[in-house]
Write a protein that holds these residues in place. Sequence first.
Motif, PDB file in Angstrom:
ATOM      1  N   ALA A  51     -53.134  21.223 -60.681  1.00  0.00           N
ATOM      2  CA  ALA A  51     -52.694  22.066 -59.564  1.00  0.00           C
ATOM      3  C   ALA A  51     -51.185  22.166 -59.605  1.00  0.00           C
ATOM      4  O   ALA A  51     -50.488  21.166 -59.799  1.00  0.00           O
ATOM      5  N   PHE A  52     -50.680  23.377 -59.445  1.00  0.00           N
ATOM      6  CA  PHE A  52     -49.246  23.640 -59.424  1.00  0.00           C
ATOM      7  C   PHE A  52     -48.845  24.074 -58.023  1.00  0.00           C
ATOM      8  O   PHE A  52     -49.551  24.845 -57.376  1.00  0.00           O
ATOM      9  N   ARG A  53     -47.701  23.626 -57.602  1.00  0.00           N
ATOM     10  CA  ARG A  53     -47.121  24.143 -56.359  1.00  0.00           C
ATOM     11  C   ARG A  53     -45.611  24.217 -56.535  1.00  0.00           C
ATOM     12  O   ARG A  53     -44.967  23.226 -56.879  1.00  0.00           O
ATOM     13  N   GLN A  54     -45.071  25.396 -56.334  1.00  0.00           N
ATOM     14  CA  GLN A  54     -43.626  25.598 -56.390  1.00  0.00           C
ATOM     15  C   GLN A  54     -43.246  26.519 -55.238  1.00  0.00           C
ATOM     16  O   GLN A  54     -43.567  27.705 -55.251  1.00  0.00           O
ATOM     17  N   GLY A  55     -42.589  25.947 -54.251  1.00  0.00           N
ATOM     18  CA  GLY A  55     -42.296  26.720 -53.059  1.00  0.00           C
ATOM     19  C   GLY A  55     -43.584  27.147 -52.388  1.00  0.00           C
ATOM     20  O   GLY A  55     -44.453  26.332 -52.088  1.00  0.00           O
ATOM     21  N   LYS A  56     -43.781  28.446 -52.202  1.00  0.00           N
ATOM     22  CA  LYS A  56     -44.983  28.981 -51.574  1.00  0.00           C
ATOM     23  C   LYS A  56     -46.054  29.354 -52.588  1.00  0.00           C
ATOM     24  O   LYS A  56     -47.173  29.717 -52.202  1.00  0.00           O
ATOM     25  N   ASP A  57     -45.741  29.290 -53.883  1.00  0.00           N
ATOM     26  CA  ASP A  57     -46.708  29.622 -54.921  1.00  0.00           C
ATOM     27  C   ASP A  57     -47.557  28.402 -55.252  1.00  0.00           C
ATOM     28  O   ASP A  57     -47.030  27.291 -55.396  1.00  0.00           O
ATOM     29  N   ALA A  58     -48.875  28.597 -55.404  1.00  0.00           N
ATOM     30  CA  ALA A  58     -49.760  27.483 -55.726  1.00  0.00           C
ATOM     31  C   ALA A  58     -50.967  27.992 -56.499  1.00  0.00           C
ATOM     32  O   ALA A  58     -51.403  29.129 -56.323  1.00  0.00           O
ATOM     33  N   ALA A  59     -51.495  27.135 -57.373  1.00  0.00           N
ATOM     34  CA  ALA A  59     -52.697  27.484 -58.130  1.00  0.00           C
ATOM     35  C   ALA A  59     -53.311  26.218 -58.689  1.00  0.00           C
ATOM     36  O   ALA A  59     -52.651  25.184 -58.823  1.00  0.00           O
ATOM     37  N   SER A  60     -54.589  26.282 -59.032  1.00  0.00           N
ATOM     38  CA  SER A  60     -55.299  25.162 -59.633  1.00  0.00           C
ATOM     39  C   SER A  60     -56.231  25.695 -60.711  1.00  0.00           C
ATOM     40  O   SER A  60     -56.972  26.654 -60.471  1.00  0.00           O
ATOM     41  N   LEU A  61     -56.153  25.118 -61.906  1.00  0.00           N
ATOM     42  CA  LEU A  61     -56.943  25.610 -63.036  1.00  0.00           C
ATOM     43  C   LEU A  61     -57.502  24.453 -63.851  1.00  0.00           C
ATOM     44  O   LEU A  61     -57.056  23.307 -63.722  1.00  0.00           O
ATOM     45  N   ASN A  62     -58.500  24.753 -64.674  1.00  0.00           N
ATOM     46  CA  ASN A  62     -59.037  23.761 -65.601  1.00  0.00           C
ATOM     47  C   ASN A  62     -58.027  23.489 -66.708  1.00  0.00           C
ATOM     48  O   ASN A  62     -57.316  24.398 -67.151  1.00  0.00           O
ATOM     49  N   LEU A  63     -58.012  22.242 -67.163  1.00  0.00           N
ATOM     50  CA  LEU A  63     -57.017  21.807 -68.148  1.00  0.00           C
ATOM     51  C   LEU A  63     -57.685  21.132 -69.338  1.00  0.00           C
ATOM     52  O   LEU A  63     -58.555  20.273 -69.167  1.00  0.00           O
ATOM     53  N   VAL A  64     -57.268  21.536 -70.535  1.00  0.00           N
ATOM     54  CA  VAL A  64     -57.591  20.810 -71.769  1.00  0.00           C
ATOM     55  C   VAL A  64     -56.272  20.598 -72.501  1.00  0.00           C
ATOM     56  O   VAL A  64     -55.574  21.557 -72.829  1.00  0.00           O
ATOM     57  N   TRP A  65     -55.936  19.330 -72.748  1.00  0.00           N
ATOM     58  CA  TRP A  65     -54.644  19.003 -73.352  1.00  0.00           C
ATOM     59  C   TRP A  65     -54.889  18.054 -74.518  1.00  0.00           C
ATOM     60  O   TRP A  65     -55.339  16.935 -74.339  1.00  0.00           O
ATOM     61  N   LYS A  66     -54.585  18.535 -75.726  1.00  0.00           N
ATOM     62  CA  LYS A  66     -54.756  17.735 -76.938  1.00  0.00           C
ATOM     63  C   LYS A  66     -53.386  17.410 -77.518  1.00  0.00           C
ATOM     64  O   LYS A  66     -52.552  18.302 -77.687  1.00  0.00           O
ATOM     65  N   ASN A  67     -53.167  16.137 -77.831  1.00  0.00           N
ATOM     66  CA  ASN A  67     -51.880  15.712 -78.374  1.00  0.00           C
ATOM     67  C   ASN A  67     -52.074  14.929 -79.669  1.00  0.00           C
ATOM     68  O   ASN A  67     -52.971  14.081 -79.772  1.00  0.00           O
ATOM     69  N   ASP A  68     -51.233  15.211 -80.643  1.00  0.00           N
ATOM     70  CA  ASP A  68     -51.263  14.493 -81.918  1.00  0.00           C
ATOM     71  C   ASP A  68     -49.832  14.140 -82.294  1.00  0.00           C
ATOM     72  O   ASP A  68     -49.132  14.919 -82.954  1.00  0.00           O
ATOM     73  N   SER A  69     -49.379  12.992 -81.833  1.00  0.00           N
ATOM     74  CA  SER A  69     -48.038  12.476 -82.134  1.00  0.00           C
ATOM     75  C   SER A  69     -46.933  13.473 -81.787  1.00  0.00           C
ATOM     76  O   SER A  69     -45.958  13.643 -82.529  1.00  0.00           O
ATOM     77  N   GLY A  70     -47.079  14.148 -80.657  1.00  0.00           N
ATOM     78  CA  GLY A  70     -46.045  15.065 -80.205  1.00  0.00           C
ATOM     79  C   GLY A  70     -46.335  16.527 -80.449  1.00  0.00           C
ATOM     80  O   GLY A  70     -45.780  17.401 -79.788  1.00  0.00           O
ATOM     81  N   ASP A  71     -47.204  16.824 -81.436  1.00  0.00           N
ATOM     82  CA  ASP A  71     -47.708  18.190 -81.605  1.00  0.00           C
ATOM     83  C   ASP A  71     -48.905  18.337 -80.673  1.00  0.00           C
ATOM     84  O   ASP A  71     -49.817  17.505 -80.707  1.00  0.00           O
ATOM     85  N   PHE A  72     -48.918  19.390 -79.845  1.00  0.00           N
ATOM     86  CA  PHE A  72     -50.020  19.451 -78.890  1.00  0.00           C
ATOM     87  C   PHE A  72     -50.415  20.875 -78.555  1.00  0.00           C
ATOM     88  O   PHE A  72     -49.676  21.834 -78.785  1.00  0.00           O
ATOM     89  N   ASP A  73     -51.621  20.973 -78.001  1.00  0.00           N
ATOM     90  CA  ASP A  73     -52.158  22.232 -77.495  1.00  0.00           C
ATOM     91  C   ASP A  73     -52.515  22.017 -76.034  1.00  0.00           C
ATOM     92  O   ASP A  73     -53.302  21.128 -75.694  1.00  0.00           O
ATOM     93  N   PHE A  74     -51.922  22.824 -75.159  1.00  0.00           N
ATOM     94  CA  PHE A  74     -52.092  22.718 -73.714  1.00  0.00           C
ATOM     95  C   PHE A  74     -52.737  24.017 -73.243  1.00  0.00           C
ATOM     96  O   PHE A  74     -52.140  25.083 -73.364  1.00  0.00           O
ATOM     97  N   ARG A  75     -53.978  23.922 -72.740  1.00  0.00           N
ATOM     98  CA  ARG A  75     -54.717  25.137 -72.412  1.00  0.00           C
ATOM     99  C   ARG A  75     -55.207  25.109 -70.973  1.00  0.00           C
ATOM    100  O   ARG A  75     -55.758  24.100 -70.502  1.00  0.00           O
ATOM    101  N   LEU A  76     -55.006  26.215 -70.265  1.00  0.00           N
ATOM    102  CA  LEU A  76     -55.479  26.377 -68.899  1.00  0.00           C
ATOM    103  C   LEU A  76     -56.507  27.494 -68.866  1.00  0.00           C
ATOM    104  O   LEU A  76     -56.284  28.578 -69.420  1.00  0.00           O
TER     105      LEU A  76
END
Length: 208
Positions: A51-76
């Motif tokens: 979930a993100f909130r910045q000021g009045k903006d907000a949203a919530s999404l599904n997350l898949v985050w894969k990391n391999d020693s600093g190389d990563f794929d971040f998907r919403l």
Amino acid sequence: MIRFIFLVLIYCFVLSACTTAPKGPENAVNLTVQLEKVAQVQQWEMRGKIAFRQGKDAASLNLVWKNDSGDFDFRLTNFLGVSLVNLDVSQHQSILKADGETYVDALPEPLIYQITGMIIPVDSLLSWVKGLPLKGDKFTLTEKGLVDTLESYCQGCRNWQVAYGNYGSVELDDGTSVWLPHSITLTQKEIPDMPKTQLKIKIYQWTL
């Protein structure tokens, strides 16, 4: 300034989904051993919601985050599994795809700022999400000896506070296990000309 499409989504889910939260350790853990194990975890995948909130903006999404020693794929993705945002980071370049557009930079931080206006310390976050404080970070412990809160210190990532909850035991390749957080709240204290930013991550599954 261009904004992520998910900052204006209305149909987002709340983080309190129907999953059973892990209970954490019954006895106190050895903090030194715990942090050493966490530091060795360099290949991982987490699945959950963010979930993100910045000021009045907000949203919530599904997350898949894969990391391999600093190389990563971040998907919403949305509730249908459709990818809305994908950030792919390697040693050579960072590629962010959102709302049908593709953005490229050498580092992920400028891309995230360009699209969202948020200053996210990506390198630090790769450690923080595991419950691993960095050198100079101030942190407190739970009654069981796990990291409870931390306040960032490193140059370029100050003003961030991190709170943890619902640690769960995750098996390592050698047959032992490590405690990893399943609930993380990151808050950036207000700075001049920028609204307060908060990220809440609910992790349903860690895979090492």
